[in-house]
Motif scaffolding. Sequence first.
Motif, PDB file in Angstrom:
ATOM      1  N   UNK A   1       0.929  -1.221  -0.034  1.00  9.95           N
ATOM      2  CA  UNK A   1      -0.054   0.163   0.107  1.00  9.95           C
ATOM      3  C   UNK A   1       0.945   1.279   0.005  1.00  9.95           C
ATOM      4  N   UNK A   2       1.954   1.224   0.806  1.00  4.51           N
ATOM      5  CA  UNK A   2       2.825   2.362   0.768  1.00  4.51           C
ATOM      6  C   UNK A   2       3.577   2.471  -0.354  1.00  4.51           C
ATOM      7  N   UNK A   3       3.904   1.414  -1.102  1.00  8.19           N
ATOM      8  CA  UNK A   3       4.635   1.409  -2.341  1.00  8.19           C
ATOM      9  C   UNK A   3       3.534   2.063  -3.335  1.00  8.19           C
ATOM     10  N   UNK A   4       2.589   1.570  -3.410  1.00 15.72           N
ATOM     11  CA  UNK A   4       1.584   2.030  -4.465  1.00 15.72           C
ATOM     12  C   UNK A   4       1.539   3.704  -4.123  1.00 15.72           C
ATOM     13  N   UNK A   5       1.117   4.116  -3.079  1.00 14.20           N
ATOM     14  CA  UNK A   5       1.010   5.610  -2.573  1.00 14.20           C
ATOM     15  C   UNK A   5       2.264   6.165  -3.132  1.00 14.20           C
ATOM     16  N   UNK A   6       3.356   5.678  -3.091  1.00 14.51           N
ATOM     17  CA  UNK A   6       4.661   6.467  -3.311  1.00 14.51           C
ATOM     18  C   UNK A   6       4.687   6.787  -4.854  1.00 14.51           C
ATOM     19  N   UNK A   7       4.404   5.278  -5.512  1.00 17.32           N
ATOM     20  CA  UNK A   7       4.202   5.625  -6.976  1.00 17.32           C
ATOM     21  C   UNK A   7       3.333   6.713  -7.656  1.00 17.32           C
ATOM     22  N   UNK A   8       2.006   6.642  -6.942  1.00 19.51           N
ATOM     23  CA  UNK A   8       1.094   7.531  -7.195  1.00 19.51           C
ATOM     24  C   UNK A   8       1.473   9.013  -6.977  1.00 19.51           C
ATOM     25  N   UNK A   9       2.383   9.391  -5.792  1.00 22.55           N
ATOM     26  CA  UNK A   9       2.868  10.478  -5.630  1.00 22.55           C
ATOM     27  C   UNK A   9       4.084  10.868  -6.562  1.00 22.55           C
ATOM     28  N   UNK A  10       4.838   9.901  -6.946  1.00 25.22           N
ATOM     29  CA  UNK A  10       5.782  10.229  -7.722  1.00 25.22           C
ATOM     30  C   UNK A  10       5.283  10.743  -9.341  1.00 25.22           C
ATOM     31  N   UNK A  11       4.186  10.197  -9.623  1.00 27.62           N
ATOM     32  CA  UNK A  11       3.593  10.344 -10.849  1.00 27.62           C
ATOM     33  C   UNK A  11       2.973  11.801 -10.998  1.00 27.62           C
ATOM     34  N   UNK A  12       2.380  12.069  -9.807  1.00 23.32           N
ATOM     35  CA  UNK A  12       1.637  13.378  -9.660  1.00 23.32           C
ATOM     36  C   UNK A  12       2.359  14.465  -9.326  1.00 23.32           C
ATOM     37  N   UNK A  13       3.643  14.286  -8.462  1.00 22.64           N
ATOM     38  CA  UNK A  13       4.146  15.425  -7.941  1.00 22.64           C
ATOM     39  C   UNK A  13       5.698  15.664  -8.490  1.00 22.64           C
TER      40      UNK A  13
END
Length: 158
Positions: free
Chosen positions: A98-110
């Motif tokens: 869950x953390x790594x998915x959230x980190x990937x999402x953040x990387x894409x967005x910001x």
Amino acid sequence: MTSGQRVRQIANVLNATTLLGLLLAKCARTAVHTGPRGLMIATGYRWHLPFAQAFTVGNVVLFRAAPAEALANPALLRHEEQHSSQYAWCLGLPFLPLYFLAAGWSQLRTGNPGSANVFERLAGLEAGGYVDRHPMDPGPRRKRRRPAGKNARDGIEA
């Protein structure tokens, strides 16, 4: 230690993440000390990943710094303590994907893994050494083409 901190400590022992954190600390040859609020502090972490100055696995907080330096940053320790609670709330190991998915999402967005990561935001971005960036500009928007022969306002053939 409060009753909530004790429950977190027990939950992270039962869900095996604290044991995983201790195993990681041992493999990385860190010194492990009893810390505040039911945490264990592992200092002298030298492996390249993750890049952070500190990270948490269960109730074990792994610091790159020496013991005195690690405890000298209470804001960072509180931030990592929040991650310890997140492990308990996610029932242990499910926290990692869950953390790594959230980190990937953040990387894409910001453009960085923390700014839009829900786990980092809940733990306190600045305390964890992250910058609060807004989503990256998606670039110029393309105009939508209208179907040939249709009036844009009412969809009636021209």
